[in-house]
Design an enzyme around this catalytic site. Structure first.
Site, PDB file in Angstrom:
ATOM      1  N   SER A 179       7.861  81.755 -37.742  1.00 19.59           N
ATOM      2  CA  SER A 179       7.982  82.516 -36.976  1.00 19.59           C
ATOM      3  C   SER A 179       7.592  82.983 -35.323  1.00 19.59           C
ATOM      4  O   SER A 179       6.912  81.578 -35.402  1.00 19.59           O
ATOM      5  CB  SER A 179       7.517  83.451 -37.838  1.00 19.59           C
TER       6      SER A 179
ATOM      7  N   ASP B 157       1.098  70.751 -43.303  1.00 13.27           N
ATOM      8  CA  ASP B 157      -0.155  71.990 -43.314  1.00 13.27           C
ATOM      9  C   ASP B 157      -1.332  70.895 -42.203  1.00 13.27           C
ATOM     10  O   ASP B 157      -1.863  70.194 -42.458  1.00 13.27           O
ATOM     11  CB  ASP B 157      -1.414  71.975 -44.478  1.00 13.27           C
TER      12      ASP B 157
ATOM     13  N   TYR C 190     -12.440  84.009 -34.584  1.00 10.26           N
ATOM     14  CA  TYR C 190     -11.483  83.760 -33.645  1.00 10.26           C
ATOM     15  C   TYR C 190     -11.902  83.263 -32.659  1.00 10.26           C
ATOM     16  O   TYR C 190     -11.531  82.634 -31.721  1.00 10.26           O
ATOM     17  CB  TYR C 190     -10.620  85.154 -34.036  1.00 10.26           C
TER      18      TYR C 190
END
Length: 253
Positions: free
Chosen positions: A15, A61, A158
């Site tokens: 995506s 993964d 992050y």
């Protein structure tokens, strides 16, 4: 077509930016392994190509060394080699520092920093063995360079993971330069993807973003893909260890 018969792996290709990057390479003639933990998303990405036979959807993964090695092996077995790796897979979580759990810290760092290390190492070994002047491109963020706080708190997990990825880019670029392999990063600002769609539908949030973007619009995934394809081309062989900002001027405003 610039990338005819080149073999490309794009992680997080199910995506958003990853899908756009994978499709652009396919449009330019490349053979693409669209890797994602969400296999259905990766399969949809490949199905959107004009010639889906040049794409391979692969469930991986990327925080698992075994999965990464299998992903690279699949590229070689299916398409005969590996020329470009795009470390796009990443996650973000909006949790205040004082509420941040060890588990969430580890998850963000595993996906955003450990995974690019594992993927780059596996890809580089193949490129060196085959004497391929390969390209490794990491997707970082403007938040690796400045703190963005639109909701009253920051994202230290992050920020630090993407900041670490910037330095990983430089260190690996230095080590792989003698083999003709370049390593660079692309740092997007806010991009209109399914992940950001809900937030950008809020007029106040969208205006907050636009107030910080001198070019006056939010990025779209193709903006990121354009920079990636630029860095992957043979003509970019003298560019390594650097970051291309695709942020509409956010970091200089």
């Amino acid at each position: 077509m610039r990338y005819e018969n080149k073999v490309v792996i794009v992680t997080g290709a199910g995506s958003g930016n990853g899908r756009s990057i994978a499709l652009r390479f396919l449009e330019e003639g490349a053979k693409v392994v669209a890797a994602d933990l969400n296999l259905a998303g990766a399969e949809e990405t490949v199905s959107l190509a004009a010639d889906p036979s040049r794409g391979l959807a692969f469930k991986a993964d990327v925080t698992s060394k075994q999965d990464v090695e299998q992903m690279v092996a699949a590229a070689i077995e299916t398409f005969g080699g590996l020329d470009v790796l795009v470390n796009n897979a990443g996650i973000v979580a909006f949790t205040p520092f004082l509420e941040l759990s060890e588990e969430e810290w580890d998850k963000v760092h595993n996906v955003n920093l450990k995974a690019p290390f594992l993927c780059s190492q596996a890809a580089a070994k193949v490129m060196i063995e085959s004497k391929t002047a390969g390209r490794i491109i990491n997707i970082t963020s403007v938040e690796a360079h400045r703190i963005v706080s639109s909701s009253g708190h920051c994202q230290p997990h992050y920020n630090s993971s993407k900041g670490g990825l910037n330095l990983l880019t430089k260190a690996v670029a230095l080590e792989l330069a003698p083999y003709g392999i370049t390593v660079n990063s692309v740092a997007p600002g806010v991009v209109a993807t399914p992940f950001t769609e809900k937030g950008l539908q809020n007029p106040e949030v969208k205006q907050w973003v636009l107030d910080r973007v001198p070019v006056g619009r939010v990025a779209v995934p193709d903006d990121i893909a354009n920079a990636v394809l630029f860095l992957a081309q043979p003509e970019s062989e003298y560019i390594t260890g650097t970051t291309v900002f695709v942020d509409g001027g956010w970091t200089i405003a």
